[in-house]
Design an enzyme around this catalytic site. Sequence first.
Site, PDB file in Angstrom:
ATOM      1  N   VAL A 230       0.913  -1.114  -0.063  1.00  0.00           N
ATOM      2  CA  VAL A 230      -0.067   0.051  -0.121  1.00  0.00           C
ATOM      3  C   VAL A 230       0.900   1.191   0.037  1.00  0.00           C
ATOM      4  O   VAL A 230       1.807   1.550   0.928  1.00  0.00           O
ATOM      5  CB  VAL A 230      -0.967   0.002   1.228  1.00  0.00           C
ATOM      6  CG1 VAL A 230      -1.725   1.340   1.202  1.00  0.00           C
ATOM      7  CG2 VAL A 230      -1.815  -1.099   1.073  1.00  0.00           C
ATOM      8  N   LYS A 231       0.874   2.246  -1.168  1.00  0.00           N
ATOM      9  CA  LYS A 231       1.557   3.277  -1.187  1.00  0.00           C
ATOM     10  C   LYS A 231       0.991   4.461  -0.599  1.00  0.00           C
ATOM     11  O   LYS A 231      -0.530   4.824  -0.833  1.00  0.00           O
ATOM     12  CB  LYS A 231       1.679   3.491  -2.683  1.00  0.00           C
ATOM     13  CG  LYS A 231       2.844   4.616  -2.882  1.00  0.00           C
ATOM     14  CD  LYS A 231       2.901   4.531  -4.514  1.00  0.00           C
ATOM     15  CE  LYS A 231       4.078   5.464  -4.955  1.00  0.00           C
ATOM     16  NZ  LYS A 231       4.057   5.274  -6.646  1.00  0.00           N
TER      17      LYS A 231
END
EC number: 2.2.1.2
Length: 215
Positions: free
Chosen positions: A82-83
Site C-alpha cells: 500500500v502506497k
Amino acid sequence: MKFFIDTANINEIKEANELGILAGVTTNPSLVAKEGVDFHERIREICGVVEGPVSAEVISLEADKMIEEGKELAKIAPNVVVKVPMTKEGLKAVKAFSDLGIRTNVTLVFSAVQALLAARAGATYVSPFLGRLDDIGHNGMDLIRQVAEIFAIHDIETEIIAASVRHSVHVTEAALNGAHIATIPANVIGALVKHPLTDQGIEKFLADWEKTQEK
C-alpha cells in the site's frame, strides 16, 4: 540494487519481466488513469504477472479512509504494497498498516527526516524523489545518500526506493549512494540496456564475420 518498473502498462511490465531483472512494480493514480482501466482490476492483473511487490496508492488524504482503502488493496493479492503519501495522516495510516502486517511504501519523500519519520512509523519502503528535487535546483542524490547513511547508523530495515528517475545517471548514482531499489519508467529501462560502443562492437563483429564467409 534491485530494479522496479514505474508503470501501470501491462505490456511494459511484461517486456521488462522478460529481461529477468524485474523485482517489483510501482504505480500511482496518474499512471493508472493514463491506462483508462479499472484501478483494482489493473493491480490484480499486474500481480498476476509479477511475483515481487506491487505498490498501489491510496487516494484519500485522511488516515481512516487511507486505512479503509489500503485494506481493500491488500486483499487483491499477497504481493500488494500500500502506497501512502508522506503526511501526518499518512504516518498514522502507516502505523496502522504496520500493526496489521500490511506492507507500505511511503511516497513523495523530499527530505531525510521525512524518510526517518516514515521508517519509524513502520514503513516497509520509502521513496525519495530524485527528478523533482533536481527540477527545483536541489541534488536528489544527496537525499538518497543522507537517508542511506541515517538508516545504516540506526540499523533501520526500511528499504530505500529511488523514485522520479529520469535517466541512466540517476540509476547509477542511486546504486552508488545506497538505494536498495530504483523504480524506473520503461523508456529509461530501455536506455539502460543500450550503449553506442556496444552497438559499434556488434556491427564490427558482424562485418568481420561476413568477410570470413566471403572467402
